[in-house]
Design a protein around this motif. Structure first.
Motif, PDB file in Angstrom:
ATOM      1  N   VAL A  66       1.950  28.575  47.490  1.00 61.00           N
ATOM      2  CA  VAL A  66       1.944  28.888  48.920  1.00 61.00           C
ATOM      3  C   VAL A  66       2.535  30.282  49.091  1.00 61.00           C
ATOM      4  CG1 VAL A  66       2.735  28.137  51.190  1.00 61.00           C
ATOM      5  CG2 VAL A  66       2.204  26.438  49.435  1.00 61.00           C
ATOM      6  N   THR A  67       1.667  31.259  49.218  1.00 64.12           N
ATOM      7  CA  THR A  67       2.083  32.657  49.362  1.00 64.12           C
ATOM      8  C   THR A  67       1.549  33.190  50.688  1.00 64.12           C
ATOM      9  OG1 THR A  67       0.078  33.533  48.345  1.00 64.12           O
ATOM     10  CG2 THR A  67       1.937  32.996  46.860  1.00 64.12           C
ATOM     11  N   PRO A  68       2.132  34.266  51.205  1.00 69.98           N
ATOM     12  CA  PRO A  68       1.592  34.849  52.440  1.00 69.98           C
ATOM     13  C   PRO A  68       0.108  35.195  52.320  1.00 69.98           C
ATOM     14  CG  PRO A  68       3.736  35.787  51.960  1.00 69.98           C
ATOM     15  CD  PRO A  68       3.369  34.955  50.768  1.00 69.98           C
ATOM     16  N   GLU A  69      -0.270  35.759  51.185  1.00 69.74           N
ATOM     17  CA  GLU A  69      -1.673  36.154  50.995  1.00 69.74           C
ATOM     18  C   GLU A  69      -2.596  34.932  51.035  1.00 69.74           C
ATOM     19  OE1 GLU A  69       0.999  39.142  49.049  1.00 69.74           O
ATOM     20  OE2 GLU A  69       0.860  36.962  49.042  1.00 69.74           O
ATOM     21  N   ALA A  70      -2.174  33.848  50.379  1.00 68.12           N
ATOM     22  CA  ALA A  70      -3.000  32.640  50.326  1.00 68.12           C
ATOM     23  C   ALA A  70      -3.118  31.997  51.701  1.00 68.12           C
ATOM     24  CB  ALA A  70      -2.414  31.651  49.325  1.00 68.12           C
ATOM     25  N   VAL A  71      -2.027  31.989  52.448  1.00 68.96           N
ATOM     26  CA  VAL A  71      -2.060  31.388  53.790  1.00 68.96           C
ATOM     27  C   VAL A  71      -2.970  32.193  54.715  1.00 68.96           C
ATOM     28  CG1 VAL A  71      -0.668  30.953  55.857  1.00 68.96           C
ATOM     29  CG2 VAL A  71       0.144  30.186  53.623  1.00 68.96           C
ATOM     30  N   LEU A  72      -2.894  33.526  54.636  1.00 65.64           N
ATOM     31  CA  LEU A  72      -3.760  34.351  55.488  1.00 65.64           C
ATOM     32  C   LEU A  72      -5.231  34.175  55.135  1.00 65.64           C
ATOM     33  CD1 LEU A  72      -1.690  37.638  55.818  1.00 65.64           C
ATOM     34  CD2 LEU A  72      -2.210  35.975  57.616  1.00 65.64           C
ATOM     35  N   ALA A  73      -5.498  33.905  53.869  1.00 66.52           N
ATOM     36  CA  ALA A  73      -6.886  33.727  53.421  1.00 66.52           C
ATOM     37  C   ALA A  73      -7.406  32.311  53.678  1.00 66.52           C
ATOM     38  CB  ALA A  73      -6.999  34.057  51.934  1.00 66.52           C
ATOM     39  N   ALA A  74      -6.503  31.390  53.992  1.00 64.05           N
ATOM     40  CA  ALA A  74      -6.889  29.986  54.135  1.00 64.05           C
ATOM     41  C   ALA A  74      -7.790  29.785  55.355  1.00 64.05           C
ATOM     42  CB  ALA A  74      -5.646  29.107  54.250  1.00 64.05           C
ATOM     43  N   ASP A  75      -8.734  28.882  55.203  1.00 64.44           N
ATOM     44  CA  ASP A  75      -9.629  28.516  56.295  1.00 64.44           C
ATOM     45  C   ASP A  75      -8.841  27.713  57.338  1.00 64.44           C
ATOM     46  OD1 ASP A  75     -12.377  28.112  57.440  1.00 64.44           O
ATOM     47  OD2 ASP A  75     -11.771  26.031  57.097  1.00 64.44           O
ATOM     48  N   GLU A  76      -8.911  28.141  58.589  1.00 64.93           N
ATOM     49  CA  GLU A  76      -8.125  27.468  59.626  1.00 64.93           C
ATOM     50  C   GLU A  76      -8.554  26.012  59.787  1.00 64.93           C
ATOM     51  OE1 GLU A  76      -7.058  27.821  64.351  1.00 64.93           O
ATOM     52  OE2 GLU A  76      -7.454  29.659  63.229  1.00 64.93           O
ATOM     53  N   GLU A  77      -9.842  25.754  59.651  1.00 67.22           N
ATOM     54  CA  GLU A  77     -10.322  24.378  59.781  1.00 67.22           C
ATOM     55  C   GLU A  77      -9.729  23.493  58.680  1.00 67.22           C
ATOM     56  OE1 GLU A  77     -11.798  21.442  61.841  1.00 67.22           O
ATOM     57  OE2 GLU A  77     -11.953  23.541  62.478  1.00 67.22           O
ATOM     58  N   ALA A  78      -9.599  24.038  57.484  1.00 68.36           N
ATOM     59  CA  ALA A  78      -8.997  23.274  56.382  1.00 68.36           C
ATOM     60  C   ALA A  78      -7.528  22.976  56.678  1.00 68.36           C
ATOM     61  CB  ALA A  78      -9.130  24.051  55.072  1.00 68.36           C
ATOM     62  N   LEU A  79      -6.828  23.944  57.248  1.00 62.72           N
ATOM     63  CA  LEU A  79      -5.423  23.729  57.626  1.00 62.72           C
ATOM     64  C   LEU A  79      -5.314  22.629  58.678  1.00 62.72           C
ATOM     65  CD1 LEU A  79      -4.125  27.422  57.865  1.00 62.72           C
ATOM     66  CD2 LEU A  79      -3.531  25.743  56.099  1.00 62.72           C
ATOM     67  N   ARG A  80      -6.239  22.636  59.611  1.00 65.87           N
ATOM     68  CA  ARG A  80      -6.212  21.625  60.671  1.00 65.87           C
ATOM     69  C   ARG A  80      -6.567  20.248  60.125  1.00 65.87           C
ATOM     70  NH1 ARG A  80      -8.965  22.748  65.962  1.00 65.87           N
ATOM     71  NH2 ARG A  80      -7.465  21.161  66.560  1.00 65.87           N
ATOM     72  N   THR A  87      -2.037  25.204  66.995  1.00 64.57           N
ATOM     73  CA  THR A  87      -0.871  26.060  67.224  1.00 64.57           C
ATOM     74  C   THR A  87      -0.095  26.297  65.932  1.00 64.57           C
ATOM     75  OG1 THR A  87      -0.713  25.190  69.464  1.00 64.57           O
ATOM     76  CG2 THR A  87       1.234  26.298  68.592  1.00 64.57           C
ATOM     77  N   LYS A  88       0.141  25.225  65.166  1.00 70.44           N
ATOM     78  CA  LYS A  88       0.912  25.391  63.923  1.00 70.44           C
ATOM     79  C   LYS A  88       0.127  26.190  62.881  1.00 70.44           C
ATOM     80  CE  LYS A  88       4.331  21.725  64.055  1.00 70.44           C
ATOM     81  NZ  LYS A  88       4.900  20.561  63.359  1.00 70.44           N
ATOM     82  N   ALA A  89      -1.174  26.040  62.871  1.00 71.87           N
ATOM     83  CA  ALA A  89      -1.986  26.855  61.953  1.00 71.87           C
ATOM     84  C   ALA A  89      -1.796  28.334  62.295  1.00 71.87           C
ATOM     85  CB  ALA A  89      -3.454  26.458  62.049  1.00 71.87           C
ATOM     86  N   GLU A  90      -1.750  28.629  63.594  1.00 71.90           N
ATOM     87  CA  GLU A  90      -1.499  30.013  64.027  1.00 71.90           C
ATOM     88  C   GLU A  90      -0.098  30.452  63.608  1.00 71.90           C
ATOM     89  OE1 GLU A  90      -0.583  32.397  68.175  1.00 71.90           O
ATOM     90  OE2 GLU A  90      -1.743  30.535  68.279  1.00 71.90           O
ATOM     91  N   TYR A  91       0.883  29.563  63.749  1.00 69.83           N
ATOM     92  CA  TYR A  91       2.267  29.907  63.424  1.00 69.83           C
ATOM     93  C   TYR A  91       2.450  30.222  61.939  1.00 69.83           C
ATOM     94  CZ  TYR A  91       3.719  28.134  68.049  1.00 69.83           C
ATOM     95  OH  TYR A  91       3.885  27.923  69.391  1.00 69.83           O
ATOM     96  N   VAL A  92       1.809  29.427  61.075  1.00 65.16           N
ATOM     97  CA  VAL A  92       1.987  29.701  59.639  1.00 65.16           C
ATOM     98  C   VAL A  92       1.331  31.032  59.267  1.00 65.16           C
ATOM     99  CG1 VAL A  92       2.261  27.270  58.975  1.00 65.16           C
ATOM    100  CG2 VAL A  92       0.001  28.304  58.857  1.00 65.16           C
ATOM    101  N   LYS A  93       0.237  31.355  59.934  1.00 61.61           N
ATOM    102  CA  LYS A  93      -0.387  32.653  59.667  1.00 61.61           C
ATOM    103  C   LYS A  93       0.467  33.797  60.218  1.00 61.61           C
ATOM    104  CE  LYS A  93      -5.148  31.105  59.000  1.00 61.61           C
ATOM    105  NZ  LYS A  93      -5.521  31.768  57.734  1.00 61.61           N
ATOM    106  N   ASN A  94       1.115  33.571  61.363  1.00 64.62           N
ATOM    107  CA  ASN A  94       2.043  34.577  61.890  1.00 64.62           C
ATOM    108  C   ASN A  94       3.189  34.822  60.911  1.00 64.62           C
ATOM    109  OD1 ASN A  94       0.556  34.671  64.252  1.00 64.62           O
ATOM    110  ND2 ASN A  94       1.975  33.417  65.441  1.00 64.62           N
ATOM    111  N   ALA A  95       3.703  33.740  60.339  1.00 62.82           N
ATOM    112  CA  ALA A  95       4.798  33.863  59.375  1.00 62.82           C
ATOM    113  C   ALA A  95       4.337  34.626  58.139  1.00 62.82           C
ATOM    114  CB  ALA A  95       5.312  32.478  58.979  1.00 62.82           C
TER     115      ALA A  95
END
Length: 198
Positions: A66-80, A87-95
Motif C-alpha cells: 500500500v503505497t501512495p503511487e499504488a493508491v493513486l493508480a487504483a481503480d475507484e470502483e475497485a476501492l468501493r 467519500t473514503k475512496a476520495e480521502y485515501v487518494k487525498n492522503a
C-alpha cells in the motif's frame, strides 16, 4: 512499552490491574507511515470488526504494498467494491497525494510539536483531528496523546473509572492526568480492556 511509562501507570490502581491483565501490550506492525494513515481513514466511524474486514479487502487490492503511487493508480470502483464509500475512496487518494507532495514520515515530523503535526495532517481533506491523533499515537509514537475524540476511549474510561456512567471530557482529562506524561500508554490499555469486552 517503556519501563518508565509502566511505572508511572502502575501508580493508578485501575491501570495496575489492566497492566497485570493485558501486559505486554502488543502493537500492530505496519510496513509504512502511509499504510497506517490509510488504516486510520478506513477505521473512521466504523466498528472494529467492520473496519478490519474492509481493511483486509482494500489491502488485498495491492499486491506490491500500500503505497501512495499504488493508491493513486487504483481503480475507484475497485476501492468501493472492497468496502470504501465514495467519500473514503476520495480521502485515501487525498492522503496519497499529500504523501507525494509533502514528507509526512516519522523522520520528517520529528521536530514538529503534536499540535503542528495535527495542523499539517488536517490540511488533507478527509483527515480530521481524530485521525491525526491516531497518527501521533501509532506512527509517530508520541508519549502523551489522549484522543478523547475516540468513542472507545471515552466509553472505556467510563467503564473503568465510573461503572459505565457518563463522564465529561474534563473529568476524563482529570482521570488521565495521573498517567502524564505517558497518556498514550494509558490510552492503549483502555483500548485493550474495551476491545476485550466487545
Amino acid at each position: 512499552m517503556a519501563d518508565d511509562a509502566l511505572a508511572r501507570l502502575r501508580e493508578d490502581p485501575v491501570m495496575e490491574a489492566l497492566i497485570s491483565e493485558y501486559d505486554p501490550y502488543v502493537e500492530p506492525e505496519w510496513d509504512s507511515e502511509f499504510e497506517r494513515l490509510i488504516v486510520s481513514i478506513i477505521n473512521q466511524q466504523l466498528s472494529t470488526a467492520s473496519a478490519a474486514a474492509v481493511k483486509e479487502r482494500v489491502f488485498d487490492l495491492f499486491d506490491d504494498g500500500v503505497t501512495p503511487e499504488a493508491v493513486l493508480a487504483a481503480d475507484e470502483e475497485a476501492l468501493r467494491e472492497a468496502g470504501l464509500s465514495r467519500t473514503k475512496a476520495e480521502y485515501v487518494k487525498n492522503a496519497a497525494e499529500a504523501f507525494l507532495e509533502r514528507d509526512l514520515t516519522r523522520e520528517a515530523l520529528a521536530d514538529h510539536t503534536d499540535e503542528e503535526v495535527i495542523e499539517e495532517l488536517t490540511r488533507i481533506k478527509g483527515i480530521g483531528e481524530w485521525t491525526a491523533r491516531m497518527y501521533l499515537l501509532f506512527v509517530l509514537e508520541r508519549e502523551d496523546v489522549l484522543p478523547l475524540g475516540d468513542l472507545a476511549v471515552r466509553r472505556g474510561i467510563e467503564n473503568l473509572y465510573n461503572d459505565g456512567e457518563e463522564l465529561t471530557r474534563a473529568e476524563m482529562r482529570e482521570i488521565a492526568d495521573a498517567w502524564r506524561p505517558y497518556r498514550s500508554a494509558g490510552t492503549k490499555y483502555v483500548w485493550a480492556a474495551y476491545e476485550a469486552e466487545d
